[in-house]
Design a protein around this motif. Structure first.
Motif, PDB file in Angstrom:
ATOM      1  N   ASP A 273       0.955  -1.190  -0.036  1.00  0.00           N
ATOM      2  CA  ASP A 273      -0.036   0.018  -0.206  1.00  0.00           C
ATOM      3  C   ASP A 273       0.764   1.291   0.001  1.00  0.00           C
ATOM      4  O   ASP A 273       0.190   2.263  -0.670  1.00  0.00           O
TER       5      ASP A 273
ATOM      6  N   TYR B  91       2.458   1.699  -3.493  1.00  0.00           N
ATOM      7  CA  TYR B  91       1.336   2.064  -4.354  1.00  0.00           C
ATOM      8  C   TYR B  91       1.098   3.654  -4.132  1.00  0.00           C
ATOM      9  O   TYR B  91       1.105   4.567  -5.154  1.00  0.00           O
ATOM     10  N   GLU B  92       1.134   4.078  -2.869  1.00  0.00           N
ATOM     11  CA  GLU B  92       0.933   5.560  -2.604  1.00  0.00           C
ATOM     12  C   GLU B  92       2.157   6.287  -2.879  1.00  0.00           C
ATOM     13  O   GLU B  92       1.873   7.733  -3.510  1.00  0.00           O
TER      14      GLU B  92
ATOM     15  N   LYS C   6       4.133   5.749  -5.477  1.00  0.00           N
ATOM     16  CA  LYS C   6       4.020   6.097  -6.761  1.00  0.00           C
ATOM     17  C   LYS C   6       3.218   6.956  -7.384  1.00  0.00           C
ATOM     18  O   LYS C   6       3.493   7.672  -8.054  1.00  0.00           O
ATOM     19  N   ASN C   7       2.088   6.966  -6.655  1.00  0.00           N
ATOM     20  CA  ASN C   7       0.976   7.958  -6.864  1.00  0.00           C
ATOM     21  C   ASN C   7       1.515   9.404  -6.543  1.00  0.00           C
ATOM     22  O   ASN C   7       1.477  10.346  -7.209  1.00  0.00           O
ATOM     23  N   TYR C   8       2.263   9.532  -5.352  1.00  0.00           N
ATOM     24  CA  TYR C   8       2.802  10.824  -4.951  1.00  0.00           C
ATOM     25  C   TYR C   8       3.970  11.209  -5.991  1.00  0.00           C
ATOM     26  O   TYR C   8       4.072  12.324  -6.308  1.00  0.00           O
TER      27      TYR C   8
ATOM     28  N   ASP D 289       4.001  10.424  -9.109  1.00  0.00           N
ATOM     29  CA  ASP D 289       3.351  10.780 -10.303  1.00  0.00           C
ATOM     30  C   ASP D 289       2.742  12.309 -10.354  1.00  0.00           C
ATOM     31  O   ASP D 289       3.043  13.179 -11.080  1.00  0.00           O
ATOM     32  N   GLN D 290       2.186  12.495  -9.069  1.00  0.00           N
ATOM     33  CA  GLN D 290       1.858  14.003  -8.907  1.00  0.00           C
ATOM     34  C   GLN D 290       2.916  14.996  -8.859  1.00  0.00           C
ATOM     35  O   GLN D 290       2.762  16.197  -9.350  1.00  0.00           O
ATOM     36  N   THR D 291       4.155  14.502  -8.327  1.00  0.00           N
ATOM     37  CA  THR D 291       5.245  15.606  -8.001  1.00  0.00           C
ATOM     38  C   THR D 291       5.594  15.909  -9.703  1.00  0.00           C
ATOM     39  O   THR D 291       6.184  17.067  -9.941  1.00  0.00           O
ATOM     40  N   HIS D 292       5.693  14.858 -10.451  1.00  0.00           N
ATOM     41  CA  HIS D 292       5.933  14.952 -11.872  1.00  0.00           C
ATOM     42  C   HIS D 292       5.229  16.135 -12.564  1.00  0.00           C
ATOM     43  O   HIS D 292       5.408  16.983 -13.555  1.00  0.00           O
TER      44      HIS D 292
ATOM     45  N   ASP E 223      10.595  16.574  -7.264  1.00  0.00           N
ATOM     46  CA  ASP E 223      10.401  15.365  -8.257  1.00  0.00           C
ATOM     47  C   ASP E 223      11.509  14.438  -8.412  1.00  0.00           C
ATOM     48  O   ASP E 223      11.456  13.322  -8.336  1.00  0.00           O
TER      49      ASP E 223
END
Length: 71
Positions: A7, A10-11, A13-15, A17-20, A52
């Motif tokens: 978990d 997963y989070e 990776k989402n973080y 992606d958002q920083t990118h 990033d």
């Protein structure tokens, strides 16, 4: 690997992606708006560009460590 670690990854990776996405948006700002963003950043004045890089380095390090532990 525990469910909790899965978990977390997963989070993370989402973080990442958002920083990118934020980095891309930041790069498109005019200089005066970049300055405004930097005046209000909460993370010890790390720019979205630096954040990033750091997050992707963190994610890559975790993934590398976990893939090495499988072998």
């Amino acid at each position: 690997m525990t469910t909790e670690l899965k978990d977390f990854l997963y989070e993370l990776k989402n973080y990442a992606d958002q920083t990118h996405i934020l980095k891309d948006k930041y790069e498109k700002l005019p200089d005066n708006e970049k300055t405004l963003v930097m005046q209000h950043t909460p993370d010890a004045h790390l720019s979205p560009l630096t954040q990033d890089k750091l997050v992707f380095r963190w994610l890559g390090s975790m993934q590398s460590e976990l893939s090495n532990s499988k072998t």
